[in-house]
Design an enzyme around this catalytic site. Sequence first.
Site, PDB file in Angstrom:
ATOM      1  N   TYR A   1     -13.115 -27.146 -28.785  1.00 47.06           N
ATOM      2  CA  TYR A   1     -14.118 -28.215 -28.665  1.00 47.06           C
ATOM      3  C   TYR A   1     -15.539 -27.717 -28.436  1.00 47.06           C
ATOM      4  CZ  TYR A   1     -12.801 -27.495 -23.722  1.00 47.06           C
ATOM      5  OH  TYR A   1     -12.509 -26.956 -22.502  1.00 47.06           O
TER       6      TYR A   1
ATOM      7  N   ARG B   1     -19.894 -24.430 -17.060  1.00 46.96           N
ATOM      8  CA  ARG B   1     -18.525 -23.911 -16.949  1.00 46.96           C
ATOM      9  C   ARG B   1     -18.338 -22.880 -18.053  1.00 46.96           C
ATOM     10  NH1 ARG B   1     -14.332 -27.689 -19.004  1.00 46.96           N
ATOM     11  NH2 ARG B   1     -14.105 -26.080 -20.588  1.00 46.96           N
TER      12      ARG B   1
ATOM     13  N   HIS C   1     -11.319 -24.857 -19.125  1.00 44.92           N
ATOM     14  CA  HIS C   1     -11.100 -25.691 -17.939  1.00 44.92           C
ATOM     15  C   HIS C   1     -10.109 -25.027 -16.982  1.00 44.92           C
ATOM     16  CE1 HIS C   1     -10.548 -29.244 -15.471  1.00 44.92           C
ATOM     17  NE2 HIS C   1      -9.245 -29.171 -15.666  1.00 44.92           N
TER      18      HIS C   1
HETATM   19  C1  LIG Z   1      -7.746 -39.506 -12.019  1.00 43.69           C
HETATM   20  C2  LIG Z   1      -7.624 -38.297 -12.884  1.00 43.69           C
HETATM   21  N1  LIG Z   1      -7.798 -38.422 -14.225  1.00 43.69           N
HETATM   22  C3  LIG Z   1      -7.701 -37.345 -15.020  1.00 43.69           C
HETATM   23  C4  LIG Z   1      -7.417 -36.102 -14.531  1.00 43.69           C
HETATM   24  C5  LIG Z   1      -7.285 -34.876 -15.452  1.00 43.69           C
HETATM   25  N2  LIG Z   1      -8.479 -34.017 -15.304  1.00 43.69           N
HETATM   26  C6  LIG Z   1      -8.433 -32.947 -14.498  1.00 43.69           C
HETATM   27  S1  LIG Z   1      -9.898 -32.176 -14.421  1.00 43.69           S
HETATM   28  C7  LIG Z   1     -10.629 -33.245 -15.484  1.00 43.69           C
HETATM   29  C8  LIG Z   1     -12.075 -33.087 -15.831  1.00 43.69           C
HETATM   30  C9  LIG Z   1     -12.972 -33.219 -14.632  1.00 43.69           C
HETATM   31  O1  LIG Z   1     -14.298 -32.993 -14.984  1.00 43.69           O
HETATM   32  P1  LIG Z   1     -15.437 -32.851 -13.913  1.00 43.69           P
HETATM   33  O2  LIG Z   1     -15.370 -33.942 -12.916  1.00 43.69           O
HETATM   34  O3  LIG Z   1     -16.723 -32.713 -14.645  1.00 43.69           O
HETATM   35  O4  LIG Z   1     -15.103 -31.508 -13.121  1.00 43.69           O
HETATM   36  P2  LIG Z   1     -15.057 -30.026 -13.688  1.00 43.69           P
HETATM   37  O5  LIG Z   1     -13.613 -29.751 -14.044  1.00 43.69           O
HETATM   38  O6  LIG Z   1     -15.952 -29.946 -14.869  1.00 43.69           O
HETATM   39  O7  LIG Z   1     -15.513 -29.162 -12.592  1.00 43.69           O
HETATM   40  C10 LIG Z   1      -9.708 -34.194 -15.905  1.00 43.69           C
HETATM   41  C11 LIG Z   1     -10.003 -35.285 -16.855  1.00 43.69           C
HETATM   42  C12 LIG Z   1      -7.232 -36.016 -13.126  1.00 43.69           C
HETATM   43  N3  LIG Z   1      -6.953 -34.851 -12.531  1.00 43.69           N
HETATM   44  N4  LIG Z   1      -7.354 -37.110 -12.344  1.00 43.69           N
END
Ligand SMILES: Cc1ncc(C[n+]2csc(CCOP(=O)(O)OP(=O)(O)O)c2C)c(N)n1
Lengths: 338, 345, 335
Positions: B270, B257, B261
């Site tokens: 971070y 990435r 985010h």
């Molecule tokens: C159940 C839930 N917990 C927390 C969040 C907040 N949140 C949104 S994206 C994210 C990180 C997700 O990481 P990943 O699965 O690796 O996907 P990426 O964003 O890296 O593509 C978090 C913690 C959420 N949307 N849903």
Amino acid sequence: MVPKVDTSFERHDLTDEQLVALLRTMVAHRTLESRGFQLNRQGKIPFASAGEGHEAVQAGAAMAFRRGVDVLVPYYRDLGLDIGIGVTAYEILLSLFGRAADHSAGRQFPHHYASRKLGLYSISSVIAAQLPHAVGAAYAMKLRGEERAVLTTCGDGATSEGEWHESMNFAAIHRLPVVVLCENNEWAISTPLSKQMAQPDIYKRAEGYGMPGVLVDGMDPVACYAAVKTALDRARSGGGPALVEAKCYRFLAHTTDDDDRTYRSRDEVAERRKRDPVPLFERTLIENGVMTADDVEALKRSVLDETNEATDRAEAMPYPKPEDLYTNVYSANFQPWQ
Amino acid sequence: MTTTMAKTDIKTGKLERYGLTDDKLRALLRNMLLQRQLDNRGFQLNRQGKVPFALGSEGHEALQAGAAMAFERGKDILAPYYRDLGLCLGIGLSPYEILLSIFARAADHNGGRQFPNHYSSKQAGLMSFSSILAAHIPHAVGAAYAIKYRGEQGRAVLVTSGDGTTSEGEWHESMNFAAIHELPMVMLVENNEWAISTPLDKQMAQPEIWKRAAGYGMPGRRFNGFDPIETYGAVKEAMDRARSGGGPSIVEGTCYRYLAHSTDDNDMTYRTKEVVQERRKNDPVPRFEALLVEYGVMSERDVEAMRKDVLRETNDATDRAEAMPYPQPSDLYTHVYEGAWEPWQ
Amino acid sequence: MAVSSSATSTVMNNVEAVRATLYEALKSDDRTVILGEDVGARGNVFLITKDFINEFGPQRIIDTPIAEASIVGIAVGMAMEGLRPIAEIQFADFIYPSFNQIVGEAAKTRYRSNGEYTCPLVIRTPYGGGVRGALSHSVSIEALFYHVPGLKIVAPAFPADVKGLLNAAIDDPDPVLFLEHKKTYRLIKGEVPDGHYTIPLGKANLLKEGTQLTVVSYGLYVHWALEAAQKLQEEGLSVEVIDLRSIRPMDKGTILRSVEKTRKLLIVHEDNKFGGIGAEISAMVAEEALFHLDAPIRRLCAPDVPAMGYALPLEEEYMSSPGEMAEAMRELVRF
Ligand SMILES: Cc1ncc(C[n+]2csc(CCOP(=O)(O)OP(=O)(O)O)c2C)c(N)n1
Ligand SMILES: Cc1ncc(C[n+]2csc(CCOP(=O)(O)OP(=O)(O)O)c2C)c(N)n1
Ligand SMILES: [Mg+2]
Ligand SMILES: [Mg+2]
């Protein structure tokens, strides 16, 4: 699938006294459970459940547990484990009868003991809900730098829950001192293992989390002791978590409310009874000169006497009072409207 | 972790193309360029104060373009997550539809209800999903069950998630069920090593997600998600197996990435610029451009023309979408249930 | 309200009514599948789906792993993809792991896709106490869910309503949480019209007419409230009893018409009081009919403790008895 019979007797570091203690736990487990079923049939208690077939794994695991040091976060089928770490026959009968003097003061279902003194955590009946608690307790131990470990258990069915997965993952990330002992009895009420998961070896999931996975014959108490002891020793000394899978079998129906003839054949159960761990271990001890047949009989009598005495004492005890419903909701008296 | 274009390495002298024609290879690149352009557009519009939120998938372009090419339009079902702009483009959404979603206009598929990047289109086989991590994975399993139950041949569900999402209980429950019933489903994990600020080593103790597959009793495999052709090969193999009754599998694509985010995140709190710059050296977009030029699939001028065309299309779509109206206040009340609704009747 | 296609009827208990209705649904529509723990060979822990697996096969009667989040989540996906799933949570106490899928997903699918995707799904679960179920086999869950737009909730008390409402729930284009009081399963018997019929969601049933007090309830307590009201009848007091049957949507007209007549309202439910169904009914009546009331609205509900305990006195203390209900009715009539 029937694990192979191991005819060679490997006692590991266990003394004769400890081997006898193992058998005593197994016999007490079976006797107390039969008592629950009897009381239910007599209409004296509404409910009982049983772990026949789990005696060996639970007695063995309990012997690997360090009293006064470790914490046990069990599940509802762990009567033998609870006995093995110090819960008495009287306490078990109090719970079966739902009496006020019971640890939960008659609130919980039978076999949901809790005792701070014994390091035995309070659990609900909700499957896999105890695993995150075990992981949290292990985190606390690690944070404080203590040489302690948590032993937590679950059935094969419990491994399908999301909380099981989340707990395993977290324990592995933080290398926590927790041992997850899965008592794989091939059934979850009426659901056979083949409908619970596509491959039958739970211990193989460990690799995916980055922790060791161990398979052990759950009908052999000494092997179970050794496997759990190795894992707990490693956990206490900073080696991180492990998943131990003990293959055993559930000989009886799920509980007094279940009729297992609706979903499995008597032949299957009879076939598995051939490896009933209780007579198997009695024979092992006799054949290896640890006990005589008379010793075994005496042990059984003594367990039965103890059970009878505990039954009478517990039955004579009073129920909780109606006003006991309202205590311990919060730390102090509480009204939602203030 | 090294992230080279292994199978398409120029040194081997041969391009492993898994049957992809020159046209398909160019389509892959166009999708990648469009993804990046649309991502940038979202961020620009956010900085201009025109939209409150945008989410970028820079670093996921190759993976998503490759996977989308393995999707059979009109047959398969896609259950994506919020970072799948490129996948959704690749299965048929237009830049205009993307911008309608970014601008939250009434003509958006969801009528401007959802966050950007939460597309759905029944016609495209694109399932509606929420922002709740892993919540869509059981839905994919249910859809795959329906396909199998009705005995529909040659269809499969492609479901995606990030690396962080694999920690959710619903991810586990879904994998287990899909394996038990040998469902026509492919779990594609886009492992970009981050979950907002949480690095992979705080997400799991061992970094290879595909290894979890064995524990469920299904095949697992890892591939280089910076290589669109290898991605296509891996996802196609898995989808073909699923479509022909071979059951589910987990395929893990490694990527990165590059951006924060979302527009609400500052990743410099971070991780360092240096770390990100180092990983930029493997940026799949310029590398794939270079590869196609190297192998004579396109000339540099073709690439330049494609970039211009992508920009023009993005600009057009932006203008058209921006000019569209917002939903009406009264649109808040529709589609709670079928028909008009009052909880007190 | 029942629109029966036949004049004949059969006496059944609530278990048999659920079973017969599910059976017809499976027979008449091959998009219908049932998924849950132990619904196959065991035929559900209350034997509701007994032998279904033999007739309809394991593809339609799906024994799931123990994983409630995915039981509902997979049903959502099936519904989105054109099946008509009926998901079962073995006991309502185990519904919590699926909270996200019910509240966050099923209830929002139509809304978030602006009507393009829908979620016609029934989630059945046995709830309620009085069966020595202790802390984890006795809870009421309706208050946790009735706050949620996008979800419908039904809690019938009589076999004929079970059938009509379950048919309506199965036909409904939106997710329905169907609550079955497990104490009524075998306790309550009644005439059930043969043939297919539905009872619309959101229509209460005026069970007993009266002039001095309106009692509103649902589930097991409907039967006990009726028993109490009949006792009061012998004492010369006239109590009207309404069975809500549906909790979301809820029938305003029947309640208001009754309260405007009797001028007094007692709400009785097994779930605890604070933030319960009774609170919403009280607020609605206060908003719409305050000046018709001759007495404060009263609620007789469970105390503010997490659940009933295992020991008999703890269960009895938690639950309201017909006697306690009669006493509350007397007090209010005399007010
Ligand atoms: C159940 C839930 N917990 C927390 C969040 C907040 N949140 C949104 S994206 C994210 C990180 C997700 O990481 P990943 O699965 O690796 O996907 P990426 O964003 O890296 O593509 C978090 C913690 C959420 N949307 N849903
Ligand atoms: C969350 C949850 N779901 C369902 C149940 C109902 N239930 C009680 S025991 C059981 C089977 C458990 O099987 P397993 O984990 O293999 O343990 P075993 O009883 O075989 O020892 C089920 C489904 C429950 N207690 N909790
Ligand atoms: Mg089991
Ligand atoms: Mg990530």
